[in-house]
Scaffold this motif. Sequence first.
Motif, PDB file in Angstrom:
ATOM      1  N   ALA A 115      57.503  25.189  12.425  1.00 24.90           N
ATOM      2  CA  ALA A 115      58.792  24.567  12.129  1.00 24.90           C
ATOM      3  C   ALA A 115      59.955  25.426  12.626  1.00 24.90           C
ATOM      4  O   ALA A 115      59.957  26.645  12.462  1.00 24.90           O
ATOM      5  N   VAL A 116      60.930  24.750  13.224  1.00 23.79           N
ATOM      6  CA  VAL A 116      62.149  25.410  13.696  1.00 23.79           C
ATOM      7  C   VAL A 116      63.347  24.651  13.145  1.00 23.79           C
ATOM      8  O   VAL A 116      63.435  23.427  13.270  1.00 23.79           O
ATOM      9  N   ARG A 117      64.248  25.385  12.544  1.00 22.94           N
ATOM     10  CA  ARG A 117      65.509  24.816  12.063  1.00 22.94           C
ATOM     11  C   ARG A 117      66.583  25.165  13.082  1.00 22.94           C
ATOM     12  O   ARG A 117      66.731  26.334  13.460  1.00 22.94           O
ATOM     13  N   SER A 118      67.321  24.178  13.558  1.00 26.87           N
ATOM     14  CA  SER A 118      68.337  24.436  14.573  1.00 26.87           C
ATOM     15  C   SER A 118      69.673  23.862  14.154  1.00 26.87           C
ATOM     16  O   SER A 118      69.746  22.915  13.379  1.00 26.87           O
ATOM     17  N   MET A 119      70.739  24.458  14.685  1.00 25.52           N
ATOM     18  CA  MET A 119      72.090  23.956  14.455  1.00 25.52           C
ATOM     19  C   MET A 119      72.846  23.992  15.778  1.00 25.52           C
ATOM     20  O   MET A 119      73.504  24.971  16.113  1.00 25.52           O
ATOM     21  N   PRO A 120      72.725  22.917  16.583  1.00 23.05           N
ATOM     22  CA  PRO A 120      73.537  22.817  17.795  1.00 23.05           C
ATOM     23  C   PRO A 120      74.916  22.255  17.459  1.00 23.05           C
ATOM     24  O   PRO A 120      75.153  21.852  16.315  1.00 23.05           O
TER      25      PRO A 120
END
Length: 270
Positions: A115-120
């Motif tokens: 799992a990867v949490r991203s904020m673009p």
Amino acid sequence: MNKKISFVGCGKMAQAIIGGILKSNLVNPRQIIASARTELTLEDVKNRWEIQTRSSNIEAAKEADILFLAIKPDGHGAVIDEIKNSINSQAIIITIAAGISLSFLEQSFGRKIKAVRSMPNTPSLVGEGMSVLSANESVTPEDMEEVIKIFSCIGKAAVMEEKMMDAIPAISGSSPAYVYMFIEALADGGVKAGLSRDQSYQLAAQAVLGAAKMVLETGKHPAELKDEVCTPGGATIEAVAELERKGFRASVLSAMEQCFDKTKALSGKN
């Protein structure tokens, strides 16, 4: 990259990522799969990029080596419940929604996942995004390199500990909205002084763009760059003094605190 990249949901941010990936030639269009709520969206992205589309989220998810959950925060639970038994056990799952924690993803899938949490942010639409990434322990360094390659197609990417992720919307995720307001205010000032609206927006936007590049490329402290513009007894220092009197910095800090608190509240739910 020899991977299939799927998008469950294909809104503006998903389309920005797809466009960046293809412009960078990271993969070919046949390696990208997208599902969406409407056939109109699917038809649009298929015609624009010749990617693969699926009317079913399950069909899009089960083919993915890298799966983007490009949906709103409150839609994650239902979508994950729909697809969780169909994904490859080695697939990397990436959320781009604010407030969706890694533990929430793991609990929702009910098993160990990558799992990867991203904020673009929205400047990703023009290839100048700032994306912040955080991964769980199942994601290998090699996996993370591939994720970084994807986000680098739409701007810059940085990896941080998850405990910092709730602060990211306030400083880079939501902050373009504050900057747009600043540009609009500058343009209003230009119009008030007699410039046309188009001229004012061009001058204001280019000034902000140039100032940002000065910070990034010179390595100088913003205060030093500000001082270089302010000649003794000049007009700029008068403007800076007025901004200070009106609480410019305090207003920005207060807005960021409100944004941070809201993100923390969303994280508490997820």
